[in-house]
Design a protein around this motif. Structure first.
Motif, short mmCIF file in Angstrom:
data_model
loop_
_atom_site.label_atom_id
_atom_site.label_comp_id
_atom_site.label_asym_id
_atom_site.label_seq_id
_atom_site.Cartn_x
_atom_site.Cartn_y
_atom_site.Cartn_z
N PHE A 390 0.86 -1.19 0.00
CA PHE A 390 0.00 0.00 0.00
C PHE A 390 0.89 1.24 0.00
O PHE A 390 1.44 1.64 1.03
CB PHE A 390 -0.92 0.00 1.22
CG PHE A 390 -1.99 1.06 1.15
CD1 PHE A 390 -3.27 0.75 0.71
CD2 PHE A 390 -1.72 2.38 1.52
CE1 PHE A 390 -4.26 1.72 0.63
CE2 PHE A 390 -2.71 3.36 1.45
CZ PHE A 390 -3.98 3.02 1.01
N GLU A 392 1.18 5.32 -0.95
CA GLU A 392 0.35 6.50 -1.10
C GLU A 392 0.64 7.19 -2.44
O GLU A 392 1.67 7.83 -2.63
CB GLU A 392 0.62 7.49 0.04
CG GLU A 392 0.46 6.90 1.44
CD GLU A 392 -0.98 6.97 1.92
OE1 GLU A 392 -1.85 7.42 1.17
OE2 GLU A 392 -1.21 6.56 3.08
N THR A 396 -4.29 5.72 -4.77
CA THR A 396 -4.87 5.49 -3.43
C THR A 396 -5.67 6.71 -2.97
O THR A 396 -6.63 6.57 -2.21
CB THR A 396 -3.78 5.16 -2.40
OG1 THR A 396 -2.84 6.25 -2.32
CG2 THR A 396 -3.03 3.90 -2.78
N MET A 399 -9.28 6.26 -3.74
CA MET A 399 -10.03 5.18 -3.09
C MET A 399 -11.11 5.75 -2.19
O MET A 399 -10.98 6.86 -1.66
CB MET A 399 -9.08 4.32 -2.23
CG MET A 399 -8.16 3.41 -2.98
SD MET A 399 -7.15 2.48 -1.81
CE MET A 399 -6.30 1.37 -2.92
N ARG A 404 -9.43 3.12 1.94
CA ARG A 404 -8.07 3.67 2.06
C ARG A 404 -7.55 3.56 3.49
O ARG A 404 -6.42 3.16 3.74
CB ARG A 404 -8.06 5.12 1.60
CG ARG A 404 -6.67 5.76 1.64
CD ARG A 404 -6.66 7.14 1.03
NE ARG A 404 -7.54 8.07 1.73
CZ ARG A 404 -8.64 8.60 1.23
NH1 ARG A 404 -9.03 8.27 0.00
NH2 ARG A 404 -9.37 9.44 1.92
#
Length: 452
Positions: A390, A392, A396, A399, A404
């Motif tokens: 994950f 940033e 993202t 999302m 998120r």
């Protein structure tokens, strides 16, 4: 995008609420902003632990000293300085009883490791162990590392493992500098293999590590690609940043900032490999580093996926990578001692709902680097894969809020990573001194719960 939970935890008006709700309180991860330093560990406190009959401790000691710190071999008394770095030679662990050395080394000091501290263990590669029992125990060290990383991750502490061969001890310097440095802030619970099968580079500087090198970064207009281009340029590389013509404005703006060379091209076009090879031969006489970052997603469950979505993802994420490498290698465009880094994904490690096409392409890259590594070793070329979790990015940011926030917490450090974190791992794998690591896939995911 800023992390809302971290803001709430740091606000006196709301911190009591997040604590009462039992929400995580992620630490601020320590990161480097600049290029590599000649002596990055100056001023730090480092502890070196040894297993009986281990063969890597002396090499670890020398590497720590070269990086600016003389390690202690006994923990300081209570009330002493926290431990910034802990390195342990576990290569002597060859029987079940020997695993007790891990407990004895870490039980007394685990609470004394500093926030954003670094832990690195070395062990014998199970494939090189003399007996099945020794292979089992060596793999047991890996389980210890992954579990300890989960226990201390909330403090920003990283724990990693290097399987190192006896004839590759002289190649530990740069892996130790990376995994014990701030560059590894989002790399934890991971394993690399340090071997001597790749011909060592003639020159392995620590500072300006990529001076005189020519690098290609695909998908470089934004996000991880742009951060990688910037990071390679910081180390002195001449960077060619490639992206689609539709991203020309972003690409030119970013390249102007870091003095990179923009190149607009669709890598999945049939003539792109030969055009790229011709470009680098005519402009630079060849190239030294290839970072295959460009990739796309076209997510659907398999039952709902249109065939052209499948084909697009496989063509861009996998077929284009193989075709470009074939053109570079067949014509000698990629010079001896070159480096290839492929961007895989944790989705390629563990799979992901609605991503059969994407996961297939990214898992294929893991197999690709493992198969290519021994073939390229005689030329001194290293090839590895990086699997982000994950991170940033603009993707993202788009999302849904809850998705998120949940995604940010599903790892040992309880927060998302940054494009720079991935770029740090790529830069490390691109340096001439990383001749010991080839064929590996290393995740940069904060030890995400998926695939780690």
């Amino acid at each position: 995008m800023s992390d809302l939970l971290m803001k709430l935890n740091r606000n006196p008006a709301t911190s009591a609420i997040t604590k009462a709700l039992g929400l995580p309180n992620p630490v601020e991860l320590a990161r480097e902003r600049g290029a590599y330093l000649a002596h990055p560990f100056e001023g730090k406190t480092a502890l070196l632990a040894r297993s009986v009959d281990g063969y890597a401790a002396d090499a670890l000691f020398r590497s720590l000293v070269d990086a600016g710190v003389t390690p202690i071999e006994q923990a300081p008394p209570e009330g002493g300085p926290p431990l910034d770095i802990v390195a342990m030679d576990a290569t002597g662990c060859a029987s079940p009883a020997h695993l007790r050395a891990l407990y004895d080394a870490f039980h007394p000091i685990v609470r004394r490791i500093a926030r954003n501290g670094r832990v690195l263990l070395t062990a014998c590669d199970p494939a090189m162990a003399e007996t099945p029992a020794a292979a089992a125990v060596a793999r047991g060290v890996e389980g210890f590392v992954r579990s300890l990383a989960k226990e201390v991750g909330a403090k920003g502490i990283t724990v990693n493992l290097a399987y190192v061969d006896r004839d590759a001890l002289d190649r530990l310097d740069v892996p130790l500098r990376f995994f014990c440095g701030m560059q590894a802030t989002y790399v934890t619970g991971q394993v690399c293999h340090v071997k001597a099968r790749v011909v060592a580079a003639a020159s392995t500087p620590f500072k300006n590590a990529l001076a005189g090198k020519v690098a290609l970064v695909t998908g470089a207009a934004r996000g991880i690609g742009m951060a990688t281009a910037e990071r390679l340029a910081q180390e002195g590389a001449t960077v060619v940043a490639l992206d689609m013509p539709s991203a020309a404005d972003d690409l030119h703006q970013a390249c102007g900032r870091i003095a990179a060379i923009p190149l607009m091209m669709d890598i999945s076009a049939a003539d792109s490999p030969e055009r790229l090879a011709k470009f680098f031969v005519e402009r630079f006489g060849g190239l030294d580093i290839v970072v295959h970052n460009a990739g796309i997603t076209r997510d659907r469950t398999l039952a709902n996926m249109q065939d052209h979505f499948w084909d697009m993802v496989i063509n861009v994420n996998l077929a284009a990578v193989i075709a470009i490498d074939e053109a570079f290698l067949a014509n000698g465009v990629l010079r001896n001692e070159g480096r290839i880094v492929c961007l895989s994904s944790v989705s390629g490690v563990a799979g992901n709902f609605g991503q059969t096409n994407y996961a297939a392409s990214k898992a294929a890259l893991i197999g690709y680097v493992a198969a290519q590594a021994p073939l390229l070793a005689p030329r001194g070329i290293c090839i590895n894969a990086v699997a982000p979790g994950f991170i940033e990015t603009a993707m993202t940011d788009d999302m849904p809020f809850v998705t998120r926030e949940v995604g940010r917490r599903l790892n040992s450090v309880k927060q998302g990573g940054r494009p720079r974190d991935v770029a740090e791992l790529i830069a490390f794998l691109s340096t001439p001194a990383v001749a010991g690591i080839s064929g590996d896939t290393i995740r940069v995911c904060g030890q995400g719960l998926m695939g780690a």
